[in-house]
Design a protein around this motif. Structure first.
Motif, mmCIF file in Angstrom:
data_model
loop_
_atom_site.group_PDB
_atom_site.id
_atom_site.type_symbol
_atom_site.label_atom_id
_atom_site.label_comp_id
_atom_site.label_asym_id
_atom_site.label_seq_id
_atom_site.Cartn_x
_atom_site.Cartn_y
_atom_site.Cartn_z
ATOM 1 N N ARG A 131 0.627 -1.188 0.085
ATOM 2 C CA ARG A 131 0.011 0.060 0.164
ATOM 3 C C ARG A 131 0.802 1.388 -0.503
ATOM 4 N N MET A 132 0.636 2.574 -0.956
ATOM 5 C CA MET A 132 1.169 3.677 -0.648
ATOM 6 C C MET A 132 1.012 4.732 -0.579
ATOM 7 N N ASP A 133 1.383 5.244 0.606
ATOM 8 C CA ASP A 133 0.362 6.579 0.301
ATOM 9 C C ASP A 133 1.842 7.551 0.697
ATOM 10 N N GLY A 134 1.745 8.726 -0.110
ATOM 11 C CA GLY A 134 2.359 9.547 0.232
ATOM 12 C C GLY A 134 4.093 9.759 -0.259
ATOM 13 N N ARG A 135 4.638 9.723 1.082
ATOM 14 C CA ARG A 135 6.081 8.984 0.553
ATOM 15 C C ARG A 135 6.849 7.933 1.060
ATOM 16 N N GLU A 136 5.455 7.600 1.807
ATOM 17 C CA GLU A 136 5.797 5.984 2.314
ATOM 18 C C GLU A 136 4.887 4.738 1.502
ATOM 19 N N LEU A 137 5.433 3.405 1.665
ATOM 20 C CA LEU A 137 5.084 2.180 1.237
ATOM 21 C C LEU A 137 5.535 1.064 2.155
ATOM 22 N N TYR A 138 3.949 0.917 2.344
ATOM 23 C CA TYR A 138 3.502 -0.405 3.491
ATOM 24 C C TYR A 138 3.327 -1.614 3.005
ATOM 25 N N ILE A 139 4.128 -2.098 3.449
ATOM 26 C CA ILE A 139 4.052 -3.264 2.925
ATOM 27 C C ILE A 139 4.052 -4.536 4.139
ATOM 28 N N TYR A 140 3.234 -5.597 4.053
ATOM 29 C CA TYR A 140 3.095 -6.746 5.313
ATOM 30 C C TYR A 140 3.525 -7.962 4.640
ATOM 31 N N PHE A 141 4.348 -8.655 5.241
ATOM 32 C CA PHE A 141 4.556 -9.799 4.520
ATOM 33 C C PHE A 141 4.522 -10.519 5.390
ATOM 34 N N PRO A 142 2.746 -11.543 5.597
ATOM 35 C CA PRO A 142 1.859 -12.397 5.729
ATOM 36 C C PRO A 142 3.352 -13.677 6.583
ATOM 37 N N SER A 143 4.364 -14.471 5.524
ATOM 38 C CA SER A 143 4.885 -15.479 5.740
ATOM 39 C C SER A 143 6.367 -15.321 6.705
ATOM 40 N N GLY A 144 6.635 -13.503 6.728
ATOM 41 C CA GLY A 144 7.908 -13.513 7.588
ATOM 42 C C GLY A 144 8.826 -12.246 6.162
ATOM 43 N N MET A 145 9.370 -11.347 6.704
ATOM 44 C CA MET A 145 11.291 -10.936 6.207
ATOM 45 C C MET A 145 11.875 -11.864 5.229
ATOM 46 N N ALA A 146 11.997 -12.812 6.184
ATOM 47 C CA ALA A 146 13.360 -13.559 5.930
ATOM 48 C C ALA A 146 13.774 -13.705 4.100
ATOM 49 N N ARG A 147 12.613 -14.646 3.347
ATOM 50 C CA ARG A 147 12.587 -14.920 2.269
ATOM 51 C C ARG A 147 11.169 -14.029 1.359
ATOM 52 N N PRO A 148 11.337 -13.008 1.173
ATOM 53 C CA PRO A 148 10.220 -12.182 0.803
ATOM 54 C C PRO A 148 9.890 -12.862 -0.962
ATOM 55 N N LYS A 149 8.954 -12.667 -1.262
ATOM 56 C CA LYS A 149 8.609 -13.075 -2.556
ATOM 57 C C LYS A 149 9.083 -12.015 -3.565
ATOM 58 N N LEU A 150 9.195 -10.523 -3.106
ATOM 59 C CA LEU A 150 9.027 -9.458 -4.039
ATOM 60 C C LEU A 150 10.141 -9.314 -4.039
ATOM 61 N N SER A 151 10.594 -8.388 -4.772
ATOM 62 C CA SER A 151 11.947 -8.204 -5.891
ATOM 63 C C SER A 151 12.096 -6.000 -4.590
ATOM 64 N N TRP A 152 12.805 -6.385 -4.360
ATOM 65 C CA TRP A 152 13.379 -4.872 -3.834
ATOM 66 C C TRP A 152 13.964 -4.569 -4.824
#
Length: 185
Positions: A131-152
């Motif tokens: 979700r994006m709002d202004g200068r912030e990108l909010y990201i929810y990682f339901p499986s945790g942040m260790a091995r995200p599917k999204l590419s930074w």
């Protein structure tokens, strides 16, 4: 006097770009920034200042880090009222079951603009949610942040704006520190 939250990008991650927090506090003091307090080892500093131009202040801090430590991290600044607003705008706040340790706020150096924002929100990121709002990108990682599917790398290339992420627990702790500093002034 304004209370500012400073977040350095890519500091003390792995073996590179190492800064001890006492040295970082000393650097901020040397720049005339008052009562610098650090939080965890990732380059979070809460301080007060009478400076109003935050873009110029971020550049001044980046220059000083480069001179003192030999590398130049992006420095992202938010006022305490901006950080309060980031927390108030949390798009996941009303949803039950959201774990704070799996929610990340990516603080951007500037607004990426409507076109870049629209492009990043169209990326396929499941199971992560953006979700994006202004200068912030909010990201929810339901499986945790260790091995995200999204590419930074893809997100950064799409936004064309540097940023740095903090998990929700850190975001709320930084606001707590900022409010304590405000109350002491």
């Amino acid at each position: 006097m304004a209370v500012i939250i400073s977040m350095l990008r890519g500091v003390n991650v792995g073996a590179h770009n190492r800064i001890k927090m006492d040295a970082l506090r000393a650097l901020y003091e040397s720049l005339g920034l008052r009562d610098p307090q650090t939080y965890v080892q990732s380059g979070n500093v809460v301080f007060s200042t009478d400076k109003r131009d935050l873009v110029a202040l971020a550049k001044r801090i980046e220059d000083a880090i480069e001179r003192g430590f030999g590398f130049r991290p992006a420095v992202i600044l938010r006022t305490s009222s901006e950080l309060r607003d980031v927390i108030a705008r949390n798009p996941f706040a009303k949803r039950s079951g959201i774990e704070p340790s799996k929610l990340l706020v990516n603080f951007l150096a500037s607004d990426p603009g409507v076109e870049a924002r629209d492009k990043v929100l169209k990326l396929k990121t499941e199971p992560e949610e953006l979700r994006m709002d202004g200068r912030e990108l909010y990201i929810y990682f339901p499986s945790g942040m260790a091995r995200p599917k999204l590419s930074w790398a893809v997100i950064e290339k799409t936004l064309k704006v540097p940023g740095t992420g903090r998990n929700w627990n850190s975001v709320t702790k930084l606001l707590e520190m900022a409010e304590r500093l405000e109350a002491s002034e």
